[in-house]
Motif scaffolding. Sequence first.
Motif, PDB file in Angstrom:
ATOM      1  N   THR A 415       0.359  -1.128  -0.040  1.00  0.00           N
ATOM      2  CA  THR A 415      -0.329   0.026  -0.077  1.00  0.00           C
ATOM      3  C   THR A 415       0.982   1.213   0.292  1.00  0.00           C
ATOM      4  O   THR A 415       0.539   2.492  -0.943  1.00  0.00           O
ATOM      5  CB  THR A 415      -1.111   0.112   1.071  1.00  0.00           C
ATOM      6  N   ARG A 416       2.034   1.205   0.724  1.00  0.00           N
ATOM      7  CA  ARG A 416       2.924   2.460   0.449  1.00  0.00           C
ATOM      8  C   ARG A 416       3.005   2.702  -0.730  1.00  0.00           C
ATOM      9  O   ARG A 416       3.273   3.543  -0.277  1.00  0.00           O
ATOM     10  CB  ARG A 416       3.770   2.481   1.961  1.00  0.00           C
ATOM     11  N   THR A 417       4.235   1.630  -0.944  1.00  0.00           N
ATOM     12  CA  THR A 417       5.208   1.962  -2.434  1.00  0.00           C
ATOM     13  C   THR A 417       4.172   2.632  -3.337  1.00  0.00           C
ATOM     14  O   THR A 417       4.143   3.389  -4.208  1.00  0.00           O
ATOM     15  CB  THR A 417       5.451   0.515  -2.595  1.00  0.00           C
ATOM     16  N   VAL A 418       2.759   1.412  -3.772  1.00  0.00           N
ATOM     17  CA  VAL A 418       2.248   1.928  -4.612  1.00  0.00           C
ATOM     18  C   VAL A 418       1.437   3.079  -4.467  1.00  0.00           C
ATOM     19  O   VAL A 418       1.104   4.096  -5.128  1.00  0.00           O
ATOM     20  CB  VAL A 418       0.501   1.040  -4.673  1.00  0.00           C
ATOM     21  N   SER A 419       1.475   3.591  -3.039  1.00  0.00           N
ATOM     22  CA  SER A 419       0.571   5.109  -2.838  1.00  0.00           C
ATOM     23  C   SER A 419       1.500   6.403  -2.623  1.00  0.00           C
ATOM     24  O   SER A 419       1.390   7.734  -4.094  1.00  0.00           O
ATOM     25  CB  SER A 419       0.354   4.921  -1.362  1.00  0.00           C
ATOM     26  N   TYR A 420       2.956   5.511  -2.726  1.00  0.00           N
ATOM     27  CA  TYR A 420       4.007   6.773  -3.075  1.00  0.00           C
ATOM     28  C   TYR A 420       4.055   7.088  -4.303  1.00  0.00           C
ATOM     29  O   TYR A 420       4.109   8.236  -5.746  1.00  0.00           O
ATOM     30  CB  TYR A 420       5.389   5.894  -2.377  1.00  0.00           C
ATOM     31  N   LEU A 421       4.406   5.713  -5.558  1.00  0.00           N
ATOM     32  CA  LEU A 421       4.540   6.153  -6.782  1.00  0.00           C
ATOM     33  C   LEU A 421       2.975   6.643  -7.985  1.00  0.00           C
ATOM     34  O   LEU A 421       3.602   7.662  -8.698  1.00  0.00           O
ATOM     35  CB  LEU A 421       4.817   4.270  -7.212  1.00  0.00           C
ATOM     36  N   ASN A 422       2.173   6.260  -6.885  1.00  0.00           N
ATOM     37  CA  ASN A 422       1.022   7.455  -7.778  1.00  0.00           C
ATOM     38  C   ASN A 422       0.625   9.119  -7.589  1.00  0.00           C
ATOM     39  O   ASN A 422       0.798   9.361  -7.747  1.00  0.00           O
ATOM     40  CB  ASN A 422      -0.470   6.410  -7.179  1.00  0.00           C
ATOM     41  N   ASN A 423       0.751   8.583  -5.830  1.00  0.00           N
ATOM     42  CA  ASN A 423       1.400  10.321  -5.581  1.00  0.00           C
ATOM     43  C   ASN A 423       2.060  11.366  -6.883  1.00  0.00           C
ATOM     44  O   ASN A 423       1.643  12.219  -7.279  1.00  0.00           O
ATOM     45  CB  ASN A 423       1.506  10.631  -4.009  1.00  0.00           C
ATOM     46  N   LEU A 424       2.807  10.268  -7.165  1.00  0.00           N
ATOM     47  CA  LEU A 424       4.288  10.952  -7.876  1.00  0.00           C
ATOM     48  C   LEU A 424       4.186  10.733  -9.476  1.00  0.00           C
ATOM     49  O   LEU A 424       5.687  11.166 -10.688  1.00  0.00           O
ATOM     50  CB  LEU A 424       5.335  10.757  -7.815  1.00  0.00           C
ATOM     51  N   ASN A 425       2.695  10.300  -9.920  1.00  0.00           N
ATOM     52  CA  ASN A 425       2.360   9.874 -11.588  1.00  0.00           C
ATOM     53  C   ASN A 425       3.637   8.861 -11.770  1.00  0.00           C
ATOM     54  O   ASN A 425       3.646   9.051 -12.903  1.00  0.00           O
ATOM     55  CB  ASN A 425       2.210  11.311 -12.413  1.00  0.00           C
ATOM     56  N   TYR A 426       3.790   7.396 -10.692  1.00  0.00           N
ATOM     57  CA  TYR A 426       4.704   6.747 -11.416  1.00  0.00           C
ATOM     58  C   TYR A 426       3.956   5.551 -12.294  1.00  0.00           C
ATOM     59  O   TYR A 426       4.580   5.068 -12.564  1.00  0.00           O
ATOM     60  CB  TYR A 426       6.076   6.615 -10.694  1.00  0.00           C
ATOM     61  N   THR A 427       2.401   5.336 -11.733  1.00  0.00           N
ATOM     62  CA  THR A 427       2.354   4.382 -11.578  1.00  0.00           C
ATOM     63  C   THR A 427       2.037   4.011 -13.477  1.00  0.00           C
ATOM     64  O   THR A 427       1.458   2.827 -13.749  1.00  0.00           O
ATOM     65  CB  THR A 427       1.084   4.058 -11.274  1.00  0.00           C
ATOM     66  N   ASP A 428       2.163   5.302 -13.579  1.00  0.00           N
ATOM     67  CA  ASP A 428       1.440   5.093 -15.437  1.00  0.00           C
ATOM     68  C   ASP A 428       2.946   4.733 -16.389  1.00  0.00           C
ATOM     69  O   ASP A 428       2.872   3.705 -17.114  1.00  0.00           O
ATOM     70  CB  ASP A 428       1.480   6.236 -16.366  1.00  0.00           C
ATOM     71  N   GLU A 429       4.057   4.714 -15.439  1.00  0.00           N
ATOM     72  CA  GLU A 429       5.093   4.010 -16.487  1.00  0.00           C
ATOM     73  C   GLU A 429       5.308   2.319 -15.894  1.00  0.00           C
ATOM     74  O   GLU A 429       5.972   1.860 -16.430  1.00  0.00           O
ATOM     75  CB  GLU A 429       6.971   4.624 -15.603  1.00  0.00           C
ATOM     76  N   ILE A 430       4.642   1.933 -14.679  1.00  0.00           N
ATOM     77  CA  ILE A 430       4.539   0.215 -14.955  1.00  0.00           C
ATOM     78  C   ILE A 430       3.864  -0.269 -15.470  1.00  0.00           C
ATOM     79  O   ILE A 430       2.695  -0.545 -15.511  1.00  0.00           O
ATOM     80  CB  ILE A 430       4.761   0.327 -13.339  1.00  0.00           C
ATOM     81  N   ASP A 431       4.108  -1.518 -16.031  1.00  0.00           N
ATOM     82  CA  ASP A 431       2.920  -1.875 -16.973  1.00  0.00           C
ATOM     83  C   ASP A 431       2.478  -2.554 -16.402  1.00  0.00           C
ATOM     84  O   ASP A 431       1.402  -3.085 -16.773  1.00  0.00           O
ATOM     85  CB  ASP A 431       3.686  -2.628 -18.372  1.00  0.00           C
ATOM     86  N   TRP A 432       2.134  -3.323 -15.295  1.00  0.00           N
ATOM     87  CA  TRP A 432       1.530  -3.840 -14.731  1.00  0.00           C
ATOM     88  C   TRP A 432       0.729  -3.791 -13.456  1.00  0.00           C
ATOM     89  O   TRP A 432       0.149  -4.274 -12.443  1.00  0.00           O
ATOM     90  CB  TRP A 432       2.064  -5.142 -14.418  1.00  0.00           C
ATOM     91  N   LEU A 433       1.229  -2.637 -13.528  1.00  0.00           N
ATOM     92  CA  LEU A 433      -0.277  -1.573 -12.534  1.00  0.00           C
ATOM     93  C   LEU A 433      -1.034  -1.022 -13.380  1.00  0.00           C
ATOM     94  O   LEU A 433      -0.865  -0.318 -15.006  1.00  0.00           O
ATOM     95  CB  LEU A 433       0.208  -0.481 -11.444  1.00  0.00           C
ATOM     96  N   PRO A 434      -2.231  -1.140 -13.400  1.00  0.00           N
ATOM     97  CA  PRO A 434      -3.150   0.059 -13.988  1.00  0.00           C
ATOM     98  C   PRO A 434      -3.008   1.298 -13.343  1.00  0.00           C
ATOM     99  O   PRO A 434      -2.863   1.507 -12.320  1.00  0.00           O
ATOM    100  CB  PRO A 434      -4.869  -0.971 -13.819  1.00  0.00           C
ATOM    101  N   GLU A 435      -3.753   1.972 -14.803  1.00  0.00           N
ATOM    102  CA  GLU A 435      -4.073   3.157 -14.199  1.00  0.00           C
ATOM    103  C   GLU A 435      -5.580   3.504 -13.785  1.00  0.00           C
ATOM    104  O   GLU A 435      -5.964   2.680 -13.015  1.00  0.00           O
ATOM    105  CB  GLU A 435      -4.351   4.327 -16.186  1.00  0.00           C
ATOM    106  N   LYS A 436      -4.550   4.770 -12.537  1.00  0.00           N
ATOM    107  CA  LYS A 436      -5.515   5.264 -11.781  1.00  0.00           C
ATOM    108  C   LYS A 436      -5.922   4.222 -11.178  1.00  0.00           C
ATOM    109  O   LYS A 436      -7.090   3.803 -10.039  1.00  0.00           O
ATOM    110  CB  LYS A 436      -6.590   5.633 -12.043  1.00  0.00           C
ATOM    111  N   ILE A 437      -5.314   3.957 -10.018  1.00  0.00           N
ATOM    112  CA  ILE A 437      -5.056   2.124  -9.332  1.00  0.00           C
ATOM    113  C   ILE A 437      -5.709   2.824  -7.718  1.00  0.00           C
ATOM    114  O   ILE A 437      -6.088   1.955  -7.405  1.00  0.00           O
ATOM    115  CB  ILE A 437      -3.329   1.932  -8.883  1.00  0.00           C
ATOM    116  N   PHE A 438      -6.442   3.698  -7.447  1.00  0.00           N
ATOM    117  CA  PHE A 438      -7.314   3.822  -6.457  1.00  0.00           C
ATOM    118  C   PHE A 438      -8.383   4.423  -6.822  1.00  0.00           C
ATOM    119  O   PHE A 438      -8.515   5.109  -5.390  1.00  0.00           O
ATOM    120  CB  PHE A 438      -6.647   5.302  -5.383  1.00  0.00           C
ATOM    121  N   TYR A 439      -8.959   4.093  -7.602  1.00  0.00           N
ATOM    122  CA  TYR A 439     -10.417   4.586  -7.973  1.00  0.00           C
ATOM    123  C   TYR A 439     -10.879   3.867  -7.843  1.00  0.00           C
ATOM    124  O   TYR A 439     -10.275   2.918  -8.253  1.00  0.00           O
ATOM    125  CB  TYR A 439     -10.280   5.146  -9.940  1.00  0.00           C
TER     126      TYR A 439
END
Length: 593
Positions: A415-439
């Motif tokens: 949760t911490r790592t995904v939240s951190y990466l999401n807050n800085l818009n880095y999740t878009d660069e990770i192919d295996w994570l869906p966009e807008k992960i906290f929606y």
Amino acid sequence: MKVMKAFQNKLVGLIGAVNRYPLTILFLLAIATVNVNVINNEIEAYLKYLFTFIVGALLSVIGQHVYERFFTKVSERVMLMGGAILLTAGYYLAIHSASTFNEEIATKTSVTMFALVMAFIWIPSIKSKISFNESFMSAFKAFFITLLFTSVIAGGLSLIIFAIDELLFPVNHKAIAHVLNIVYSLFAPIFFLSFTPPYQGKKNSHLSAEELSIRKERVEKAIICPKTLGVLISYIIIPLTAVYTIILLAYVLLNIHGSFWTNNLLEPMLVSYAIIVIFVYILASHLENKFASLFRLIFPKILIPIVLFQTLASILKIGEIGITHGRYYAIMFGIFATISGIIFSFFPIRKNGLIAAVLIVFSAVSIIPPIDAYTVSKVNQINLLEKTLVENNMLENGKVVPNSNISIEDKRMITRTVSYLNNLNYTDEIDWLPEKIFYYDKFSKTFGFEETYDQPSARTEGKFAHLDWERSPAVNIENYDRMIHLYFQGSQTDLKIPIEIDSQTYTLKNDSENLILVDEENKELLRFDMKKAIDQIFENQLEGDSGKEDMLTAEKLMVTQENDQVKMTILANSVDNYGSQYNADLFVFLKIK
């Protein structure tokens, strides 16, 4: 007569600053022009230009100081100014590709500007009779005098415009903003530069004895510590710092056990102490009294173990949450403060300029890839997330496999790592994570469990609701002109949606709590209060026999606000509220009356 003479001297000083810093003045005019566009159009895209010109102004000032300190030829001055322009262009190209002026760009820009300010102060002291501490005192005095004059002028002009608007005739509501733009963008920096004397350099060899005497007098006046400030530092600030030191040491000695090192209170307390000691030491470096002498003798030596404590606490934090950009800067500051303590303790005062050089180097390291704070933290957090997923057999063939049967600690880490990466818009660069992960419920569907935090937080105590399409398969929108689908995030203010109705173009934009509809002339037609609307939805959620349910009908998820010109209704497909943060997946229905 004295007042008139002082006014004339200051006017001459302002004119002299304009002559000394012509390229800087051009950048300041560019800043003022950008601000005019921001005030008139309220377009965030101008921020890139604004900060580019601010960086350019700082670079051009530094170029002028380098020229005055080390060079004499006009061609050399032109080359330095050309270098400032090229570096400014390089900064613009570096941030141009980003869609918005995000947190990463803002932080790197802030660090860059801080380093440039340090260079501005440090350059006059390089191989000079003037020490870094004296140059710092000159800038310190100029800053607060400028702040005082600027505040008085800005306040006075604002009151005058307000009085004209109230008593004589209407004044455009943006008039005060335009006036303050002139005051802060042009007057304030030029006024500040007028206090910067031409320090000794090679160029001075061409001056007459009288001109050298005048320059020397200006420099001495600029670097001397005013008597009142000396009293304030010696008999108020230093004793208060001593008391704070005793309290801090007592806290450390009484609580030095396992949890102490990862206490969230420790790190900011030690960092703030280090900043205070360094700042006070520089200001007190040339004061001749017992308080100042004892401070210079004792406190740098106390600073060294204190910042070592802080650095160790920051390093231990890495084991808990990995490397974040904040932790990166905390560790780097600890190293810098340790070096500063050593320089203050064992080197003569004239060598204090070394801390400026160290600070500039550290600042450059922290913003230049691939060893900058954000690149290092991104790589570390992604690796930490991948490691946790692999250890729990949750990452196979480039896809996340949901798994609810993992430890609470691993759930927290994910949760911490995904939240951190999401807050800085880095999740878009990770192919295996869906966009807008906290929606909506994407997080739980992706990982197999709800977000898990160390303790109850704003997010875990939040509210959420979703549209039940099975109970609301159709919605009547016959009385509206347009439907717009959008995501509303209270933390973002970059929404700009053009809407054409009856050959008229409107724009739907947002701030942190409202949707705002404006016409072609940027005149506000309706301000839809999203905070009030979402609160109303959650009130609707509590109504009825079923109590608080997550899946609601369209009727409970619709809110209308209108005035004489516009009717706007929102239908929330999903909505959540964590603390003060509102997020919603919306359909907006719009009617122009």
